[in-house]
Design a protein around this motif. Sequence first.
Motif, PDB file in Angstrom:
ATOM      1  N   GLY A 492      45.427  44.877  33.313  1.00 15.17           N
ATOM      2  CA  GLY A 492      44.162  44.863  34.036  1.00 15.17           C
ATOM      3  C   GLY A 492      44.038  43.708  35.004  1.00 15.17           C
ATOM      4  O   GLY A 492      42.980  43.088  35.112  1.00 15.17           O
ATOM      5  N   THR A 493      45.121  43.385  35.711  1.00 12.91           N
ATOM      6  CA  THR A 493      45.097  42.261  36.639  1.00 12.91           C
ATOM      7  C   THR A 493      44.664  42.647  38.049  1.00 12.91           C
ATOM      8  O   THR A 493      44.501  41.768  38.900  1.00 12.91           O
ATOM      9  CB  THR A 493      46.494  41.615  36.710  1.00 12.91           C
ATOM     10  OG1 THR A 493      47.452  42.605  37.104  1.00 12.91           O
ATOM     11  CG2 THR A 493      46.897  41.053  35.355  1.00 12.91           C
ATOM     12  N   PRO A 495      41.976  44.024  40.952  1.00  8.12           N
ATOM     13  CA  PRO A 495      40.551  43.684  41.089  1.00  8.12           C
ATOM     14  C   PRO A 495      39.669  44.522  40.183  1.00  8.12           C
ATOM     15  O   PRO A 495      39.778  45.755  40.136  1.00  8.12           O
ATOM     16  CB  PRO A 495      40.269  43.978  42.579  1.00  8.12           C
ATOM     17  CG  PRO A 495      41.594  43.804  43.245  1.00  8.12           C
ATOM     18  CD  PRO A 495      42.612  44.278  42.255  1.00  8.12           C
ATOM     19  N   HIS A 496      38.803  43.846  39.429  1.00 10.19           N
ATOM     20  CA  HIS A 496      37.925  44.545  38.499  1.00 10.19           C
ATOM     21  C   HIS A 496      36.737  43.659  38.174  1.00 10.19           C
ATOM     22  O   HIS A 496      36.765  42.450  38.393  1.00 10.19           O
ATOM     23  CB  HIS A 496      38.678  44.926  37.218  1.00 10.19           C
ATOM     24  CG  HIS A 496      39.212  43.742  36.470  1.00 10.19           C
ATOM     25  ND1 HIS A 496      40.354  43.063  36.883  1.00 10.19           N
ATOM     26  CD2 HIS A 496      38.762  43.092  35.354  1.00 10.19           C
ATOM     27  CE1 HIS A 496      40.589  42.076  36.042  1.00 10.19           C
ATOM     28  NE2 HIS A 496      39.631  42.056  35.115  1.00 10.19           N
ATOM     29  N   LEU A 497      35.705  44.265  37.662  1.00 11.51           N
ATOM     30  CA  LEU A 497      34.523  43.524  37.246  1.00 11.51           C
ATOM     31  C   LEU A 497      34.792  42.849  35.908  1.00 11.51           C
ATOM     32  O   LEU A 497      35.520  43.361  35.065  1.00 11.51           O
ATOM     33  CB  LEU A 497      33.314  44.470  37.120  1.00 11.51           C
ATOM     34  CG  LEU A 497      32.845  45.142  38.418  1.00 11.51           C
ATOM     35  CD1 LEU A 497      31.716  46.115  38.111  1.00 11.51           C
ATOM     36  CD2 LEU A 497      32.386  44.091  39.438  1.00 11.51           C
TER      37      LEU A 497
END
Length: 507
Positions: A492-493, A495-497
């Motif tokens: 999960g690297t 872009p994410h919240l």
Amino acid sequence: MTPDVSRQRLRRGVPVLSCLLAATLLAGCAVGPDYHAPEIALPLQWANAPKQTPAAPRDLARWWLGLNDRTLDALMDEAVAGNLDVATAKARVREARANRKQAIAALLPTVAGSDSLTRNRTGNSAPSDTAPISGSPYTLYQAGFDASFELDIFGANKRSLEASTRALEAAFDDLDATLLTLLGDVASTYAEARGYQARVALARRTATSQRETAALTKSKFDAGSASAVDVAKAVAQAASTEANIPQLTAAYVQAVHRLGILLGREPSALAARMDRGGAIPAPRTALKAGIPADVLFRRPDVRRAERQYAQYTAKIGVATAALYPSVSLTGSITTSAQKAGDLARGSTIGWSWGPSATVPIFNAGSLLAAVDAAEAQRDQYLLTFRSTVLTALQDVENALVSLSEERKRATKLAESAKNYGEAARLSRALYQTGTSSFLDVLDAERSAYSAEDSLLQSRVAITTDWIALAKALGGGWDRPVDTSTRVVVDTGTLPHLIDVRVMDPVR
């Protein structure tokens, strides 16, 4: 931006990049001292080694096979795969490798592209003949890229690459040193654990025999041919021997716990396997000591110290280069238009390129002080190298003399244990027939137990001294070790919240 516009922009940027790459031909020198391998006086032969043919490095590879213990062989493989210190040393290798890649990148040009789309409206604070009071909104498209290249005229970047290369080599040597220490610790701890097992078994056998003697003495006391004092002494001696069992058992369990930790597992992970029992591992082959000069390339700690000395020699050049001017070439190409289709047209293109120089003029002596500090660090690592070599020589000489003398001691202890055992058997037989006093039996049994226990300890000492000699000579792991696999694999690297609560220190 459309693909056609991108291709046009790249084609127009080729001349700028060509100029920057051609400038690398100017960067051909370096300041600071060049590295020379340190000279150190070494004896021609070992003072305590027997006369033998010098050994080749491969003679010490997988030296533990000379102990002929399959359980130990399996533990060694598991230790290399699971030990946490080895895993840490692998991570240091990955770090050093990444640092070297960064140093290589500093020798090459950097190029950055930029694209923008803005909505604009301009206006003047007062009317004039050339600009209206306010204008209509318009869209502005812009694209371009910037390139820069530092001319490494005085070799700061080359010295940095040299230093990082030496650091990477030192990291590999550090990994080898960690493996060498690990293998020695596993073998020594294993031998000690087997020794404690043997001593516990001896104590139990002896206590059983002494209990039988105490029972015999009680029978003789009941028959009126022995005193109450004899009975008390017989029981006391058996209890004294039995009192050693808990202490030896605790030492054995602690050794098993150490083995578990060395393998990167929980302390009791090997308890079931070790409880099956096994003989004290004994050396089946002799280790060839070679000549003292061999430690310079056999011992990984010596190699690491030498590579670190080379690393910090190169860092002097980095500090020295800061005293000289630095020159860079920079270039840029931009294109801007109010319509996307007009981008990259000749009338919308602007460019610039040229050199820039930075010259140190006044810095209150900080740059010279940095050079002095780098030289002092280099001196420290040279002294560390010399100290490491001397320590290596001492380790070998100590192991040689310890192994030689312990073998002599074991020979005498074996003779002592044999004769004391015979004396105990004879005195017990004579005591049963009434032709010997109980004092003779008591003394013979006590001496026999002490001699056999000392012999077991000496056998363990021979094995650990042999292991210490293998370590001192630089014997170690000869198979490839994977240093590329990361311990933590991130997910999960992209872009994410994120949950802002995880950044709250008070929860």
